[in-house]
Design an enzyme around this catalytic site. Structure first.
Site, mmCIF file in Angstrom:
data_model
loop_
_atom_site.group_PDB
_atom_site.id
_atom_site.type_symbol
_atom_site.label_atom_id
_atom_site.label_comp_id
_atom_site.label_asym_id
_atom_site.label_seq_id
_atom_site.Cartn_x
_atom_site.Cartn_y
_atom_site.Cartn_z
ATOM 1 N N ASP A 59 -1.501 -10.556 -47.579
ATOM 2 C CA ASP A 59 -2.635 -9.717 -46.944
ATOM 3 C C ASP A 59 -3.685 -10.591 -46.792
ATOM 4 O O ASP A 59 -4.369 -11.354 -47.828
ATOM 5 C CB ASP A 59 -2.718 -8.593 -47.968
ATOM 6 N N SER A 139 -12.169 -11.307 -29.962
ATOM 7 C CA SER A 139 -12.215 -10.505 -28.790
ATOM 8 C C SER A 139 -13.107 -10.251 -27.906
ATOM 9 O O SER A 139 -14.365 -10.415 -28.027
ATOM 10 C CB SER A 139 -12.040 -8.946 -29.509
ATOM 11 N N TYR A 152 -15.356 -2.281 -34.586
ATOM 12 C CA TYR A 152 -14.330 -3.202 -34.404
ATOM 13 C C TYR A 152 -15.044 -4.278 -33.558
ATOM 14 O O TYR A 152 -14.906 -5.606 -33.918
ATOM 15 C CB TYR A 152 -13.367 -2.496 -33.621
ATOM 16 N N LYS A 156 -15.710 -8.526 -34.382
ATOM 17 C CA LYS A 156 -15.410 -9.516 -33.604
ATOM 18 C C LYS A 156 -16.694 -10.599 -33.038
ATOM 19 O O LYS A 156 -16.434 -11.843 -33.006
ATOM 20 C CB LYS A 156 -14.562 -9.146 -32.386
#
Ligand code: ADP
Length: 247
Positions: A59, A139, A152, A156
């Site tokens: 992980d 992203s 999110y 990024k």
């Protein structure tokens, strides 16, 4: 053979973009430690490719997982040259004030803490060999956000800022750090962002000038170049792999 003999750790290689990066790296001559928290997914990709890929369950939110992957790279393949921080988590569209703390923590722990953990595990080794390449999969959302994906997208944007900061600090040690910014991809993660169904897909494709979603192969091609010696003068960049979206 851009990556002949290079040893790479690739996180999240059991699916989607990460799998595409693993396949391209092996095609370019690399030996790969594939770390994924999904044991079956990592085992599937490794068994399809063969002995040039060693799967390890881990992980990215824990330092121990990266240390175990680095140990495996050295014991199985005799070295370590490249780290690709690809594993990430998405969020469903949400007004920003409604995201619960559990999801926020997962985004921070996977998309951000993974870069910190990975650097702690590999940078001392890279400094000792005076070379190394790190690639962070960010992203287009980090540079050109759409509404309702704020936390999110912010994670990024942080990954891109970390890439630049790491690059300037590590350049004197012969270590390069770059990022790629995928646009919406043809991967299992896409449905988290946009839901399922052809209509949703078509709406996203309409925002991409080249007129298609990105693919795992697109990411593999960009990643292999940036991690190869062909890119030896390139560090601190975030390369849009986005069909023109960010122009
Ligand atoms: P993408 O579109 O980014 O490629 P996918 O969901 O297809 O997204 O693939 C992401 C991969 O990353 C999956 O194989 C998943 O198991 C892996 N992954 C997600 N979170 C973690 C984590 N915390 N540690 C390791 N691997 C992870």
């Amino acid at each position: 053979m851009r990556l002949a003999g290079k040893v790479a750790i690739i996180t999240g290689g059991g699916s989607g973009f990460g799998e595409g990066i693993v396949r391209k790296f092996v095609a370019e001559g690399a030996l790969v430690v594939l770390m994924d928290r999904d044991e079956a997914a990592a085992a599937r990709v490794a068994s399809e490719i063969g002995e040039k890929v060693r799967p390890i369950t881990g992980d990215v939110s824990t330092l121990e997982s990266f240390e175990a992957a680095a140990d495996l790279a050295r014991s199985a393949f005799g070295g370590l040259d490249i780290l690709v921080n690809n594993a990430g988590v998405a969020q469903p569209p949400l007004p920003l004030e409604t995201m619960d703390e559990g999801l926020f923590d997962r985004i921070a722990n996977v998309n951000m803490r993974s870069i910190y953990n990975g650097s702690r595990a590999v940078v001392p080794h890279f400094k000792s060999i005076k070379s190394g390449a790190i690639l962070n999969v960010a992203s287009t959302g980090g540079v050109s956000p759409r509404p309702n994906l704020t936390w999110y997208n912010a994670s990024k944007g942080w990954a891109i800022a970390a890439t630049r900061a790491m690059a300037v600090e590590l350049a004197p040690f012969g270590i390069r750090v770059n990022a790629i910014n995928p646009v919406a991809g043809d991967t299992p993660l896409l449905s988290t962002f946009i839901g399922s169904g052809e209509e949703n897909r078509a709406r996203v494709v309409a925002t991409i000038p080249i007129g298609r979603l990105s693919t795992p192969q697109d990411m593999g091609n960009a990643a292999a170049f940036l991690c190869s010696d062909e890119a030896s003068m390139i560090t601190g960049v975030d390369l849009n792999v986005d069909g023109g979206k960010c122009i």
